[in-house]
Design an enzyme around this catalytic site. Structure first.
Site: not given
Ligand code: ADP
Ligand code: ADP
Ligand code: MG
Length: 444
Positions: A163, A200, A291, A337
């Site tokens: 999230g 990185k 998911r 959104r």
């Molecule tokens: P998307 O990549 O589809 O935007 P997100 O990673 O932002 O998905 O998460 C989708 C939903 O799940 C959001 O409502 C986010 O707040 C919730 N969410 C995702 N991972 C977690 C987590 N580890 N803990 C709490 N809420 C989470």
């Molecule tokens: P989450 O599980 O919370 O969605 P992600 O690993 O998908 O976490 O990272 C969330 C956001 O953070 C990415 O969409 C990107 O914008 C940024 N991000 C994550 N890793 C990197 C990276 N190594 N370098 C630059 N931006 C990153």
């Protein structure tokens, strides 16, 4: 096909799933917290049961209450939506043990990909390019050693993060000590797991993700990309498909890598692989979400493939009735959104009663929501109250359509971000498609 499905979620996604079930002739069971008695999903489902108090841990994360409701109602399957228990391997396992189909991949795949550090290594082994970085770091001195090799700026990321939370950017060795301590303690508090790894910090980059769909017979298809680079605090605000700056050749390479990754992970159901994409057209695996994704509608619009129905079909044992070469991408789709928050006051969340609601309409306009006039938004959950999606022949037309639809959307009683979204659509970087993940912060 299943006769009855329990939906272990709330809000717009619960409504989305109930609608798919109704079209397929499947009965639905909604579960809800004490704060959600008046929620739309409760009214739309064939049956509804209260499973606990307003706090998520007492209701939407309450595995035994949800499983009891499923067994008592003779449901055959559970759809977890996104968030809550959607990526909880223990829950998927409990479903299986209770003779319930979990609509998603199996528990092993969820735990493999949910551990972001392990997922990185698995993808690396499957020859998917990964972001330069390191495995889990044990302590500060280990972190310093690894940081030396990775170079700055870098990110400290929580193994169990999600999230957009649990990510910390640091620019120099001087910041590392303090950042490591706060990152691990915050991760422990937020995710019940203090383990962190480092990557990185790539910039400027786009967040490009690819949609996967797989059945139980080894058929894996990729439904193209979504550009999710419009982010604030690592959280997505606008998503679109296709990514206009991407060449056909790069798209094909990303599709091939994604299908291979899906095969390597023995994936089943709908899933998304998130990549960072640089200006030279290189892409790097970031994480896999096992998911349905919040932004799945943009893919549905350009492919005419209903992802929720296919999740249900493949979970019930049906074969995909199309192959990769049958998939055609038509036109351009954008999703904004709609969050109940005040963009002009540091995005402070806003709750309360919807005094007046007018939902935009017209050709190729879709609003996925669970709000209605007179509904009171409870303070306990996500601030996202709807997703406005448009589809048009060209990107320019889609942008114009989205602006018109945002302008028509009226929600009175709570603050929301529709006019802010319309502003972003006029930003130069957005208009010319070159925007990267950091442009919104700069714009703000
Ligand atoms: P998307 O990549 O589809 O935007 P997100 O990673 O932002 O998905 O998460 C989708 C939903 O799940 C959001 O409502 C986010 O707040 C919730 N969410 C995702 N991972 C977690 C987590 N580890 N803990 C709490 N809420 C989470
Ligand atoms: P989450 O599980 O919370 O969605 P992600 O690993 O998908 O976490 O990272 C969330 C956001 O953070 C990415 O969409 C990107 O914008 C940024 N991000 C994550 N890793 C990197 C990276 N190594 N370098 C630059 N931006 C990153
Ligand atoms: Mg992510």
């Amino acid at each position: 096909m299943f006769l009855k499905i329990l939906i272990a979620n709330r809000g717009e996604i619960a409504v989305r799933i109930i609608r798919a079930c109704r079209e397929m002739g499947v009965s639905t069971v909604a579960v809800f917290s004490e704060a959600d008695r008046e929620s739309l999903h409760v009214n739309l489902a064939d049956e509804s049961y209260c499973i606990g108090g307003p706090l998520s841990k007492d209701s939407y994360l309450n595995m035994s209450a949800i499983l009891s409701a499923a067994v008592a109602t003779k449901s055959e399957a559970i759809h977890p939506g996104y968030g809550f228990l959607a990526e909880n391997a223990a829950f998927a396992k409990l479903c299986a043990e209770n003779g319930l189909a979990f609509i998603g991949p199996d528990a092993e795949t969820i735990s493999l990909m949910g551990d972001k550090d392990m997922a990185r290594r698995t993808m690396g082994d499957a020859d998917v390019p990964i972001i330069p970085g390191c495995d889990l770091v044990k302590d500060v001195s280990h972190a310093k050693n690894e940081a030396e090799k990775i170079g700055f700026p870098l990110l400290i990321k929580a193994r169990s993060g999600g999230g957009g939370r649990g990510i910390r950017l640091i620019h120099s060795m001087a910041e590392l000590d303090q950042a490591y301590q706060t990152a691990t303690s915050e991760a422990a508090a937020a995710f019940g797991d203090g383990a962190v790894y480092m990557e990185k910090y790539l910039h400027p980059v786009k967040h490009i993700e690819m949609q996967l769909l797989a059945d139980h017979f080894g058929n894996v298809v990729c439904l193209g990309e979504r550009d999710c680079s419009t982010q604030r605090k690592n959280q997505k605000l606008i998503e679109e498909s296709p990514a206009e700056i991407m060449s056909a050749d790069t798209r094909q390479r990303m599709i091939d890598a994604t299908v291979n990754a899906g095969i390597a992970a023995k994936y089943r159901g709908a899933g998304t692989i998130e990549y960072l994409y640089d200006q030279a057209g290189n892409f790097y695996f970031m994480e896999m979400n096992t998911r349905l994704q919040v932004e799945h509608p943009v893919t549905e619009m350009v492919t005419l493939i209903d992802l929720v129905k296919w999740q249900i079909r493949v979970a019930s044992g049906m074969k995909l009735d199309f192959t990769q070469k049958d998939i055609e991408f038509k036109g351009h789709a954008i999703e904004c959104r709609i969050n109940a928050e005040n963009p002009y006051q540091n995005f402070q969340p806003s709750w309360g009663k919807i005094e007046m609601l007018h939902i935009p309409n017209g050709p190729w306009i879709r609003f996925d929501t669970a709000i209605y006039q007179g509904y009171t938004i409870p303070p306990f959950y996500d601030p996202m109250i709807g997703k406005l999606i448009v589809h048009a022949k060209t990107r320019d037309e889609a942008i114009r359509k989205m602006k018109a639809a945002l302008c028509e959307l009226i929600i009175e009683g709570v603050m929301h971000n529709a006019s802010f979204q319309a502003d972003i659509l006029s930003a130069e970087e957005f208009v010319n498609s070159t925007y990267t993940t950091d442009y919104l912060e700069a714009y703000l």
